[in-house]
Write an enzyme that holds these catalytic residues in place. Structure first.
Site, PDB file in Angstrom:
ATOM      1  N   GLY A  26     -16.817 -20.103  22.082  1.00  0.00           N
ATOM      2  CA  GLY A  26     -15.703 -19.289  22.551  1.00  0.00           C
ATOM      3  C   GLY A  26     -15.562 -18.051  21.694  1.00  0.00           C
ATOM      4  O   GLY A  26     -16.163 -17.941  20.628  1.00  0.00           O
ATOM      5  N   PHE A  30     -10.514 -11.297  17.646  1.00  0.00           N
ATOM      6  CA  PHE A  30     -10.906 -11.085  16.248  1.00  0.00           C
ATOM      7  C   PHE A  30     -11.852 -12.159  15.714  1.00  0.00           C
ATOM      8  O   PHE A  30     -12.218 -12.130  14.543  1.00  0.00           O
ATOM      9  CB  PHE A  30      -9.663 -11.033  15.351  1.00  0.00           C
ATOM     10  CG  PHE A  30      -8.866 -12.312  15.330  1.00  0.00           C
ATOM     11  CD1 PHE A  30      -9.140 -13.308  14.413  1.00  0.00           C
ATOM     12  CD2 PHE A  30      -7.850 -12.517  16.248  1.00  0.00           C
ATOM     13  CE1 PHE A  30      -8.419 -14.485  14.395  1.00  0.00           C
ATOM     14  CE2 PHE A  30      -7.114 -13.690  16.238  1.00  0.00           C
ATOM     15  CZ  PHE A  30      -7.403 -14.679  15.315  1.00  0.00           C
ATOM     16  N   LYS A  32     -15.017 -15.438  16.823  1.00  0.00           N
ATOM     17  CA  LYS A  32     -15.793 -16.223  17.779  1.00  0.00           C
ATOM     18  C   LYS A  32     -16.142 -17.549  17.124  1.00  0.00           C
ATOM     19  O   LYS A  32     -16.144 -17.674  15.895  1.00  0.00           O
ATOM     20  CB  LYS A  32     -17.052 -15.486  18.228  1.00  0.00           C
ATOM     21  CG  LYS A  32     -18.023 -15.119  17.115  1.00  0.00           C
ATOM     22  CD  LYS A  32     -19.202 -14.331  17.692  1.00  0.00           C
ATOM     23  CE  LYS A  32     -20.124 -13.819  16.586  1.00  0.00           C
ATOM     24  NZ  LYS A  32     -21.241 -13.017  17.135  1.00  0.00           N
ATOM     25  N   VAL A  33     -16.410 -18.540  17.957  1.00  0.00           N
ATOM     26  CA  VAL A  33     -16.694 -19.880  17.453  1.00  0.00           C
ATOM     27  C   VAL A  33     -18.091 -20.286  17.889  1.00  0.00           C
ATOM     28  O   VAL A  33     -18.437 -20.208  19.069  1.00  0.00           O
ATOM     29  CB  VAL A  33     -15.667 -20.905  17.968  1.00  0.00           C
ATOM     30  CG1 VAL A  33     -15.975 -22.288  17.403  1.00  0.00           C
ATOM     31  CG2 VAL A  33     -14.252 -20.477  17.588  1.00  0.00           C
ATOM     32  N   LYS A  48     -16.026 -21.100  12.889  1.00  0.00           N
ATOM     33  CA  LYS A  48     -15.199 -19.983  13.336  1.00  0.00           C
ATOM     34  C   LYS A  48     -15.545 -18.767  12.477  1.00  0.00           C
ATOM     35  O   LYS A  48     -15.439 -18.811  11.252  1.00  0.00           O
ATOM     36  CB  LYS A  48     -13.716 -20.326  13.208  1.00  0.00           C
ATOM     37  CG  LYS A  48     -12.781 -19.257  13.779  1.00  0.00           C
ATOM     38  CD  LYS A  48     -11.314 -19.569  13.478  1.00  0.00           C
ATOM     39  CE  LYS A  48     -10.854 -20.796  14.219  1.00  0.00           C
ATOM     40  NZ  LYS A  48      -9.373 -20.989  14.030  1.00  0.00           N
ATOM     41  N   ASP A 142       4.536 -24.251  15.895  1.00  0.00           N
ATOM     42  CA  ASP A 142       3.989 -23.759  17.166  1.00  0.00           C
ATOM     43  C   ASP A 142       3.286 -24.885  17.916  1.00  0.00           C
ATOM     44  O   ASP A 142       2.188 -24.707  18.443  1.00  0.00           O
ATOM     45  CB  ASP A 142       3.027 -22.595  16.915  1.00  0.00           C
ATOM     46  CG  ASP A 142       2.730 -21.801  18.192  1.00  0.00           C
ATOM     47  OD1 ASP A 142       3.552 -21.866  19.137  1.00  0.00           O
ATOM     48  OD2 ASP A 142       1.690 -21.127  18.252  1.00  0.00           O
TER      49      ASP A 142
END
Length: 494
Positions: A26, A30, A32-33, A48, A142
């Site tokens: 993904g 800022f 990408k994995v 990451k 969150d």
């Protein structure tokens, strides 16, 4: 492969020589994995890759660093695992646990409302992870289905600790953050708040699991806020009696009246079909770090690491190739040992004598006969006590309590300065034969010139009852915890 891709691959190989880099899982604005294979152990990880310049331009440097620091500290089967962090001038590489499936949000969208048994299975794991955070004084802030992942065996992994914060006893958080639909009334009202905000968010998640919709929803955000502040929602008729009892107690507008995690654990709906490993709270982080498994050590030695190097690195909580291999092997063994009950084998062996948050807090007598309660990040079962306390409670006189404190500080060679009637600042330098003399295992420390600064405050909770609060000011957190353990032992609490 074009020139640009080959250059990128060569760059990753040089920076991450211990990993075989795979496909992109993904990407965002800022980061990408990447999927990767840890070469030494053969276990999959997710890496990451965070771009420093993009992070800076977006003004989220603090958020990123906060998540890295918090995840380094946490070790729980239902919280995403961070194995190592590799930093370069341009990027930050965070090696994390690989979770195959996807978000709980997508799962709910696909399946709609869940049967109560399945919803309970997921909710029990979420509460276990949140409880662990709170025990370690961390508020997520969150919690929502988008920040909860499901692994290949449909087990929960809580992620995204970027908005999390570390609570200090006696202090409240004031920053309004999180997702509107899951935010507690005190958050959107701009009032000081504590860990109870996570209970509210868990209540919203439970509602979504059981109903397939959100309790507070509207196209207009101000309307959502108004519904939240007034606690306006509808409970569908299909919910069971106990589910209809639990949800409103979690979605109580007044946080002082909101159900606690201890009470959730005691609730009949939650306790139904509760797995053994979830009925026993995990070891505190400091104890987990000290626990070294011989079988895993041998596995790490077998792949080429020196035994003494592995043990010393683990004991001193050093991140290196050996400790990364150790934790990868350990976590994969635990996940695969009991497919339907992850980590059961790990928790079963510590069930005897563990401090269970669902049980009454035990009174322990100090050297001079004062009764203290060990409340390390746990709520008391006393019905009218709704405060989140970290410290020691005593019914002794303030003079006697302070006398015992000064004796303990003197025995540990801790310097102190009185700044108030029952308030002192302390300073300790790790240069004495501390570990040997105060029962912390010798293998857990190499004497280094480390300075710990902290503050001790004695509060009057109610008539005849006092709370001793210890607040770290400066110095490594893990070593501070070790020092606190020694301090409690000097007081006769442990």
């Amino acid at each position: 492969m074009d020139g640009s891709s080959e250059k990128t691959t060569n760059k990753l190989v040089s920076i991450l020589p211990n990993y075989r880099i795979g496909k992109t899982l993904g990407h965002g604005s800022f980061a990408k994995v990447k999927l990767a294979l840890h070469v030494a152990t053969g276990h999959k990880v997710a890496i990451k890759i965070l771009n420093r310049s993009k992070i800076k331009n977006m003004g989220i440097e603090i958020k990123v660093q906060r998540e890295i620091k918090i995840l380094r500290f946490l070790m729980h089967p239902h919280i995403i695992r961070q194995y190592e962090v590799i930093e370069t001038p341009n990027d930050i590489y965070v090696v994390m646990e690989y979770v195959k499936s996807g978000e709980l949000f997508d799962y709910i969208v696909e399946k709609g409302k869940l049967q109560e048994d399945e919803a309970r299975h997921l909710f029990q794991q979420i509460i276990s992870g949140v409880e662990y955070c709170h025990r370690n004084m961390i508020v997520h802030r969150d919690l929502k289905p988008e920040n909860v992942l499901l692994d290949s065996q449909c087990n929960i992994k809580i992620v995204d600790f970027g908005l999390s914060n570390v609570m200090h006893d006696g202090h409240f958080l004031k920053t309004s953050c999180g997702s509107p639909n899951y935010a507690a009334p005190e958050v959107i009202s701009g009032k000081p708040y504590g860990p109870d905000v996570d209970i509210w968010s868990c209540g919203v998640i439970l509602y979504a699991l059981l109903c397939g919709t959100l309790p507070f929803d509207d196209e207009n955000i101000p309307n959502v806020f108004e519904k939240i502040k007034r606690g306006m929602y509808t409970l569908p008729n299909h919910l069971s009696h106990f589910a209809r009892d639990l949800i409103p107690r979690m979605l109580m507008v007044d946080p002082t009246m909101r159900i606690s995690i201890t009470e959730i654990r005691q609730h009949p709906w939650f306790n139904n079909h509760l797995p053994l490993y979830l009925s026993i709270p995990p070891l505190d982080t400091i104890d987990q770090a000290k626990k070294i498994e011989e079988e895993i050590i041998q596995n790490v030695v077998n792949i080429g690491f020196d035994r003494n190097h592995v043990v010393d690195s683990l004991a001193n909580r050093i991140q290196n190739e050996a400790t990364v291999a150790y934790h990868l092997i350990l976590d994969n063994r635990n996940q695969n040992s009991v497919p339907n009950d992850p980590f059961q084998s790990k928790f079963k062996e510590i069930s005897d004598g563990i401090f269970n948050s669902t049980l009454p807090v035990q009174n322990i007598t100090s050297h001079v006969g004062h009764s203290f309660s060990a409340l390390y990040g746990l709520k008391s079962n006393v019905k009218d006590d709704k405060t989140w306390t970290l410290g020691l409670q005593s019914q002794g006189s303030p003079y006697d309590i302070m006398t015992e404190i000064f004796k303990a500080l003197q025995n540990l060679k801790i310097c102190w300065k009185k700044i108030g009637l029952y308030n002192i600042k302390c300073r300790w330098v790790r240069s004495f034969a501390y570990y040997k003399n105060h029962t912390i295992e010798d293998e857990c420390a190499i004497i280094l010139p480390t300075v710990i600064k902290f503050e001790i405050q004695l509060y009057k909770v109610r008539e005849g009852k006092y709370l001793l609060d210890i607040l770290r000011i400066d110095g490594p957190q893990f070593i501070f915890f070790d020092l606190c353990v020694a301090f409690l032992r000097e007081l006769g609490v442990l």
